[in-house]
Design an enzyme around this catalytic site. Structure first.
Site, PDB file in Angstrom:
ATOM      1  CG  ASN A  29     -15.166  10.004 -15.266  1.00  0.00           C
ATOM      2  OD1 ASN A  29     -14.249   9.189 -15.174  1.00  0.00           O
ATOM      3  ND2 ASN A  29     -15.153  11.154 -14.626  1.00  0.00           N
ATOM      4  CG  HIS A  79     -13.509   4.670 -11.234  1.00  0.00           C
ATOM      5  ND1 HIS A  79     -12.495   4.958 -10.344  1.00  0.00           N
ATOM      6  CD2 HIS A  79     -14.482   5.575 -11.002  1.00  0.00           C
ATOM      7  CE1 HIS A  79     -12.852   5.992  -9.588  1.00  0.00           C
ATOM      8  NE2 HIS A  79     -14.051   6.381  -9.970  1.00  0.00           N
ATOM      9  CG  HIS A 122     -10.553  14.344 -12.116  1.00  0.00           C
ATOM     10  ND1 HIS A 122     -11.300  14.392 -10.963  1.00  0.00           N
ATOM     11  CD2 HIS A 122      -9.630  15.331 -11.993  1.00  0.00           C
ATOM     12  CE1 HIS A 122     -10.854  15.366 -10.179  1.00  0.00           C
ATOM     13  NE2 HIS A 122      -9.833  15.938 -10.774  1.00  0.00           N
ATOM     14  NE  ARG A 139      -8.277  13.021  -7.371  1.00  0.00           N
ATOM     15  CZ  ARG A 139      -9.426  13.375  -6.799  1.00  0.00           C
ATOM     16  NH1 ARG A 139     -10.572  13.047  -7.330  1.00  0.00           N
ATOM     17  NH2 ARG A 139      -9.419  14.035  -5.665  1.00  0.00           N
ATOM     18  NE  ARG A 147      -7.227   9.861  -5.886  1.00  0.00           N
ATOM     19  CZ  ARG A 147      -8.100  10.337  -4.992  1.00  0.00           C
ATOM     20  NH1 ARG A 147      -9.310   9.830  -4.950  1.00  0.00           N
ATOM     21  NH2 ARG A 147      -7.767  11.282  -4.152  1.00  0.00           N
ATOM     22  CD  GLU A 191     -14.389  15.272 -13.662  1.00  0.00           C
ATOM     23  OE1 GLU A 191     -13.875  15.214 -12.538  1.00  0.00           O
ATOM     24  OE2 GLU A 191     -15.291  14.525 -14.032  1.00  0.00           O
ATOM     25  CB  THR A 225     -15.351  15.457  -7.449  1.00  0.00           C
ATOM     26  OG1 THR A 225     -14.385  15.017  -8.395  1.00  0.00           O
ATOM     27  CG2 THR A 225     -15.372  16.970  -7.425  1.00  0.00           C
ATOM     28  CD  GLU A 228     -20.230  17.529 -14.631  1.00  0.00           C
ATOM     29  OE1 GLU A 228     -19.184  17.833 -15.245  1.00  0.00           O
ATOM     30  OE2 GLU A 228     -20.405  16.418 -14.095  1.00  0.00           O
ATOM     31  CG  HIS A 232     -20.205  13.158  -8.332  1.00  0.00           C
ATOM     32  ND1 HIS A 232     -20.326  12.166  -7.384  1.00  0.00           N
ATOM     33  CD2 HIS A 232     -18.879  13.414  -8.419  1.00  0.00           C
ATOM     34  CE1 HIS A 232     -19.139  11.858  -6.917  1.00  0.00           C
ATOM     35  NE2 HIS A 232     -18.234  12.581  -7.522  1.00  0.00           N
TER      36      HIS A 232
HETATM   37  N1  PXP Z   1     -18.731  14.847 -12.998  1.00  0.00           N
HETATM   38  C1  PXP Z   1     -17.709  15.253 -12.230  1.00  0.00           C
HETATM   39  C2  PXP Z   1     -17.397  16.710 -12.196  1.00  0.00           C
HETATM   40  C3  PXP Z   1     -16.936  14.346 -11.482  1.00  0.00           C
HETATM   41  O1  PXP Z   1     -15.932  14.781 -10.718  1.00  0.00           O
HETATM   42  C4  PXP Z   1     -17.239  12.969 -11.588  1.00  0.00           C
HETATM   43  C5  PXP Z   1     -16.382  11.974 -10.862  1.00  0.00           C
HETATM   44  O2  PXP Z   1     -15.110  11.976 -11.393  1.00  0.00           O
HETATM   45  C6  PXP Z   1     -18.305  12.579 -12.411  1.00  0.00           C
HETATM   46  C7  PXP Z   1     -19.050  13.535 -13.090  1.00  0.00           C
HETATM   47  C8  PXP Z   1     -18.690  11.154 -12.571  1.00  0.00           C
HETATM   48  O3  PXP Z   1     -19.115  10.682 -11.329  1.00  0.00           O
HETATM   49  P1  PXP Z   1     -19.440   9.129 -11.165  1.00  0.00           P
HETATM   50  O4  PXP Z   1     -18.154   8.398 -11.350  1.00  0.00           O
HETATM   51  O5  PXP Z   1     -19.965   9.041  -9.761  1.00  0.00           O
HETATM   52  O6  PXP Z   1     -20.459   8.778 -12.200  1.00  0.00           O
END
Ligand code: PXP
Length: 255
Positions: A7, A10, A43, A45, A49, A70, A101, A151, A194
């Site tokens: 993901n 960030h 994601h 959003r 952001r 996402e 999330t 998921e 997550h």
């Molecule tokens: N899966 C989903 C559905 C999420 O919303 C997120 C955060 O955007 C992640 C996985 C990844 O989470 P993390 O950044 O805490 O690894």
């Protein structure tokens, strides 16, 4: 099969802090692929952001693995997703005030709306994943709305891990294992994500039938120290190490 999807949100958070193009989000995604990531998650959003519309469009054009978008079921975002046609759309709940999330989607409560959204994405050839708690009623609802993937939300498992609460960890592992069993019997592919990191990945690997991990923050943070390719590779190596070990223990190869 052990899949890691990175993901990249960030990298965009860091870039946006200075309204610049550094770090380059697309380049981060490509480096993750070189290191063995099997997909890229982003994601989009409603408040934009982190990743922006143009990031999503570019990712879809240049990555060679698969884009997992996402998204909430907001009408504007669904329209963009229908245009972009990512390989996978992951439906998540979204609150404007949240840091990240906060939990799984309540598929039971929003069954009709989610079912419509799943159909819209299926119509453009996109598979749909639902981010849910590992609960029987949510799994049954996921099946009911024709999702392809579930998921499983690992945020609460990660909290148990940080608190060194072995009883809670075991309870979460049991729930994940039950969820994967239901999923296998009902033709649903299982991923998890997550708050997974280089420490807590160990125990979740005991749930052999989780086929894919979606990880962001911990790998992005590690990338700032060792580079994207090394950070991704470290996580993949851990997943392979733990999964191989637990699979061998189950099959009786380790005695
Ligand atoms: N899966 C989903 C559905 C999420 O919303 C997120 C955060 O955007 C992640 C996985 C990844 O989470 P993390 O950044 O805490 O690894």
């Amino acid at each position: 099969m052990f899949n890691l999807n990175l993901n990249i949100d960030h990298f965009a958070t860091l870039r946006n802090a200075r309204n610049s193009n550094e770090p380059n989000v697309i380049s981060a995604a490509l480096q993750a692929e070189i290191a063995g990531a099997t997909g890229i998650v982003a994601h989009l959003r409603v408040d934009r952001r982190h990743v922006k519309d143009e990031d999503i469009r570019l990712l879809q054009q240049v990555i060679t693995t698969k884009l997992n978008l996402e998204m909430s079921t907001d009408d504007e975002i669904v329209k963009i997703a229908q245009e972009v046609k990512p390989a996978v759309a992951t439906l998540v709940p979204e609150r404007p005030e949240e840091l990240t999330t906060e939990g799984g989607l309540d598929v039971v409560k929003h069954l009709k709306h989610i079912k419509e959204c799943v159909k819209k994405m299926h119509d453009v050839g996109t598979k749909v994943s639902l981010f849910i708690e590992p609960e029987q009623k949510q799994l049954e609802a996921a099946k009911e709305v024709n999702a392809d993937i579930v998921e499983l939300h690992t945020g609460n498992y990660a909290i148990a891990w940080e608190n060194d609460n072995s009883r809670a960890i075991e309870e979460h592992i049991d729930k994940f294992a039950n969820a994967t069993q239901y999923a296998a019997e009902n033709g649903l592919f299982v991923s998890a994500g997550h708050s997974l990191n280089y420490r807590n990945i160990k125990d979740i690997c005991r749930v052999i039938d989780i086929e894919e991990y979606n990880i962001g923050h911990s790998v992005v943070a590690r990338s700032t120290m060792v580079g994207v390719q090394a950070a991704v590779k470290e996580m993949i190596d851990l997943i392979i190490k733990y999964k191989t070990f637990y699979m061998a223990s189950i099959s009786g190869e380790l005695v």
